[in-house]
Design a protein around this motif. Structure first.
Motif, PDB file in Angstrom:
ATOM      1  N   ILE A  92       5.865  -6.139  -3.493  1.00 16.50           N
ATOM      2  CA  ILE A  92       5.017  -6.875  -2.586  1.00 16.50           C
ATOM      3  C   ILE A  92       5.718  -8.166  -1.833  1.00 16.50           C
ATOM      4  N   LEU A 139      10.166   3.135  -2.247  1.00 15.69           N
ATOM      5  CA  LEU A 139       9.008   4.102  -2.579  1.00 15.69           C
ATOM      6  C   LEU A 139       7.698   3.847  -1.764  1.00 15.69           C
ATOM      7  N   HIS A 140       7.774   2.870  -1.161  1.00 16.76           N
ATOM      8  CA  HIS A 140       6.655   2.620   0.148  1.00 16.76           C
ATOM      9  C   HIS A 140       6.950   1.653   1.022  1.00 16.76           C
ATOM     10  N   SER A 187      -5.620  10.565   4.528  1.00 14.10           N
ATOM     11  CA  SER A 187      -5.214  10.204   3.146  1.00 14.10           C
ATOM     12  C   SER A 187      -3.823  10.549   3.076  1.00 14.10           C
ATOM     13  N   ARG A 190      -1.957   7.907   4.278  1.00 11.43           N
ATOM     14  CA  ARG A 190      -1.683   6.668   3.425  1.00 11.43           C
ATOM     15  C   ARG A 190      -0.701   6.959   2.190  1.00 11.43           C
ATOM     16  N   ARG A 191      -0.627   8.110   1.716  1.00 13.83           N
ATOM     17  CA  ARG A 191       0.224   8.359   0.792  1.00 13.83           C
ATOM     18  C   ARG A 191       1.546   8.625   1.157  1.00 13.83           C
ATOM     19  N   THR A 196      -1.574   1.374   1.410  1.00  7.63           N
ATOM     20  CA  THR A 196      -2.914   1.298   0.662  1.00  7.63           C
ATOM     21  C   THR A 196      -4.098   0.579   1.528  1.00  7.63           C
ATOM     22  N   THR A 197      -3.357  -0.150   2.259  1.00  9.50           N
ATOM     23  CA  THR A 197      -4.377  -1.131   2.946  1.00  9.50           C
ATOM     24  C   THR A 197      -4.278  -0.781   4.561  1.00  9.50           C
ATOM     25  N   SER A 198      -5.354  -0.954   4.958  1.00  8.69           N
ATOM     26  CA  SER A 198      -5.526  -0.919   6.621  1.00  8.69           C
ATOM     27  C   SER A 198      -4.489  -1.705   7.303  1.00  8.69           C
ATOM     28  N   ARG A 200      -1.268  -2.473   6.217  1.00  7.00           N
ATOM     29  CA  ARG A 200      -0.089  -2.100   6.207  1.00  7.00           C
ATOM     30  C   ARG A 200       0.008  -0.820   7.334  1.00  7.00           C
TER      31      ARG A 200
ATOM     32  N   LEU B 183       1.785 -15.748  -3.541  1.00 11.05           N
ATOM     33  CA  LEU B 183       1.549 -14.981  -2.173  1.00 11.05           C
ATOM     34  C   LEU B 183      -0.043 -14.987  -1.802  1.00 11.05           C
ATOM     35  N   HIS B 191      -0.828  -5.421  -4.444  1.00 15.98           N
ATOM     36  CA  HIS B 191       0.210  -5.048  -5.608  1.00 15.98           C
ATOM     37  C   HIS B 191      -0.382  -4.096  -6.465  1.00 15.98           C
ATOM     38  N   GLU B 198       0.788   4.429  -7.508  1.00 19.22           N
ATOM     39  CA  GLU B 198       2.050   5.116  -8.132  1.00 19.22           C
ATOM     40  C   GLU B 198       1.663   6.022  -8.958  1.00 19.22           C
ATOM     41  N   ASP B 204      -6.721   9.154  -4.270  1.00 23.40           N
ATOM     42  CA  ASP B 204      -6.362   8.417  -2.793  1.00 23.40           C
ATOM     43  C   ASP B 204      -6.985   6.891  -2.913  1.00 23.40           C
ATOM     44  N   LEU B 205      -6.000   5.948  -3.028  1.00 23.36           N
ATOM     45  CA  LEU B 205      -6.626   4.758  -3.157  1.00 23.36           C
ATOM     46  C   LEU B 205      -6.497   3.994  -1.993  1.00 23.36           C
ATOM     47  N   LEU B 206      -7.772   3.138  -1.353  1.00 25.51           N
ATOM     48  CA  LEU B 206      -7.406   2.517  -0.165  1.00 25.51           C
ATOM     49  C   LEU B 206      -8.027   1.196  -0.297  1.00 25.51           C
ATOM     50  N   VAL B 207      -7.400   0.137   0.344  1.00 26.50           N
ATOM     51  CA  VAL B 207      -7.805  -1.171  -0.033  1.00 26.50           C
ATOM     52  C   VAL B 207      -7.926  -1.616   1.609  1.00 26.50           C
ATOM     53  N   THR B 208      -9.162  -2.411   1.781  1.00 32.72           N
ATOM     54  CA  THR B 208      -9.483  -2.718   2.882  1.00 32.72           C
ATOM     55  C   THR B 208      -9.782  -4.108   2.863  1.00 32.72           C
TER      56      THR B 208
END
Lengths: 214, 316
Positions: A92, A139-140, A187, A190-191, A196-198, A200, B183, B191, B198, B204-208
């Motif tokens: 991060i 990894l991402h 999905s 995103r993977r 994991t965030t919109s 991103r 941060l 994070h 991972e 499926d994990l989504l953060v908004t």
């Protein structure tokens, strides 16, 4: 004819660290430490005065965040290359640094030679991450200089619409798919992209050229 | 003994008034009936036939009985009122004690977190930076040492320094959430989510995040972080979900104050698997101590939702 040495500005609020890295960097004939700063305010002032090629900036400074400083440095002097510097090796930190316009991220636990290498790489216009953080980020993350991950046409379309804030139902309608299919594509997107965030996802879309530049 | 406070319970005084009116109405009805039907004359005539049993004194006796019952009822009523007041007093004391206890617990938690923040910062600044300088010198030393055994020894020093650096980093991450102090909240949540994603690639994990959630005080940021942390831990340990959504939104509360809304929703097993040990009560205490609200429950068609709203600027 040898190239002129690279002018470097060191920004860290610990004198011990600055001294140590100055010694290290000045062992290289190709690098010259032209200045030091221990705060955001000092750093901006020295940046103006010295116009260095590269600035090495600690993520934590006593009067502000190093990443915000990097952003300001880049907006005020588009030619300066910034390397973020920190104890932290989590992805991060590196991703936020790169987003703010830094060209490199080096941890304080990686070999000192990595910093030297970083200076050369970023001065040449490339990105550089110390190996420990590069592994975590691999990894991402998306490297915009590469062609990006292999995305199917449909995935690209969904990504574009998603980054423009289009909802699932509308997207399904526009693309002629069922909402469930759209959700599945999102999905897997995103993977694949590790996003994991919109926010991103929007970044990725921008880097892939799917959104107009701001 | 100090005078007892008056206990005014609206509903029961309303009932008392209604009962009194009923009595009045009943007596009036009886009086009207007695007058029109000449009841006492008939009663007199009836009891006269039983004079040997002294039944004619019955009305007097009944009158005495009713007076006695009335007196008895009034005494019991006064007793009940005193008991009600005493109980109300005791309840108030209990409530006050509970509030004090809650405040104590939240203060203790807040000072503990503050202490951790200081220690983490000192570890980073003092130990961390000294170790950085040490590593630099050790690296240079290895280069400077031409011959053995000096070179091997210098290499060992370098190795130990690197080990120490890793230990200090681990210590820091045990004390404070990663990236929260440096941060901000959104980075820390991102994070956290990435770590969970991972570990659970099948989910499926989504953060908004909507709006600027980073411009909140450090205590509120930590409360929100702990809330999401607890919520996600529960989801991944118990919910068996295929999809989890974390949403953070800058908003206005019903009262018009600036607030942050936090939601953790999953499509797993729902409230049925929620047990007391899930830290929900602790979460609720933290949220309420910060002046916010927390709602949890099933999220149809299946799954669980944790919904909190915390005001920015008031409370810790």
């Amino acid at each position: 004819m040898t190239a002129p040495p690279l002018n470097v500005l060191l920004v860290d609020d610990h004198a011990v660290v600055r001294a140590g890295y100055r010694v290290l960097l000045e062992k290289e004939a190709s690098i010259r430490v032209v200045g030091e700063a221990e705060s955001v305010a000092q750093a901006l002032e020295r940046l103006d005065a010295l116009q260095p090629d590269v600035a090495i900036v600690d993520v934590t400074l006593k009067d502000g965040g190093g990443i915000d400083l990097a952003r300001r440095m880049r907006s005020e002097h588009a030619t300066v290359r910034v390397i973020m510097f920190s104890m932290h090796d989590e992805a991060i930190f590196a991703s936020r640094s790169l987003e703010a316009g830094a060209s490199g991220y080096v941890t304080k636990s990686s070999g000192p030679n990595e910093l030297v290498h970083a200076v050369h790489e970023v001065a040449a216009g490339r990105r550089f991450l110390s190996h420990d953080v590069a592994q975590r980020l691999a990894l991402h993350s998306i490297d915009p200089d590469a062609t990006g991950p292999a995305l199917a046409e449909r995935e690209l379309e969904v990504l574009r619409l998603l980054a423009n804030g289009v909802g699932v139902k509308e997207m399904a309608h526009v693309l002629g798919l069922s909402p469930k299919t759209v959700a599945n594509v999102q999905s897997s997107l995103r993977r694949k992209l590790g996003a994991t965030t919109s926010v991103r996802l929007a970044d990725v879309a921008r880097k892939l050229g799917l959104l107009p530049r701001e | 003994m100090p005078p007892l406070p008056q206990v005014i319970d609206r509903r029961s005084s309303g009932r008392a008034r209604a009962d009194a009116w009923l009595v009045v109405a009943g007596v009036a009805l009886a009086a009207a009936a007695a007058v029109t039907l000449e009841l006492s004359e008939r009663l007199y005539a009836f009891t006269r036939s039983f004079e040997h049993a002294q039944l004619d004194e019955l009305p007097i006796v009944l009158f005495a009985l009713s007076m006695g019952l009335a007196w008895y009822a009034l005494r019991r009523r006064a007793e009940a009122a005193r008991e009600a007041v005493a109980r109300r007093l005791a309840e108030n004391q209990l409530q006050a004690a509970l509030t004090d206890l809650r405040r104590l617990a939240s203060d203790r938690l807040a000072s503990q977190e503050e202490e951790r923040r200081h220690v983490a910062r000192d570890l980073h600044d003092d130990l961390g930076q000294s170790l950085t300088a040490l590593k630099l010198d050790a690296t240079l030393l290895v280069g400077d040492c031409g011959a053995e055994p000096a070179r091997a020894r210098a290499a060992k020093v370098l190795q130990n320094v690197e080990h120490l650096q890793a230990s200090v980093r681990d210590l820091i991450s045990r004390l404070r959430p990663v990236a929260l102090d440096e941060l901000g909240l959104s980075a820390a949540i991102e994070h956290l989510a990435t770590q969970w994603q991972e570990r659970s690639p099948a989910c499926d994990l989504l953060v908004t995040i909507h709006g600027d959630v980073d411009a909140v005080g450090p205590e509120l940021a930590l409360t929100i972080y702990r809330l999401v942390q607890e919520g996600l831990t529960n989801v991944f340990r118990h919910a068996d979900a295929s999809r989890v959504e974390v949403t953070m939104r800058r908003t206005r509360s019903a009262a018009g104050a600036e607030a942050i809304r936090v939601l953790v929703e999953d499509d797993g097993r729902g409230a049925a698997v929620v047990q007391p040990g899930f830290g929900l009560r602790g979460m609720r205490e933290r949220v309420e101590a910060a002046g916010g609200t927390l709602q949890v429950g099933d999220a149809p068609p299946s799954g669980f939702v944790l919904d909190a709203e915390l005001p920015i600027g008031s409370g810790p």
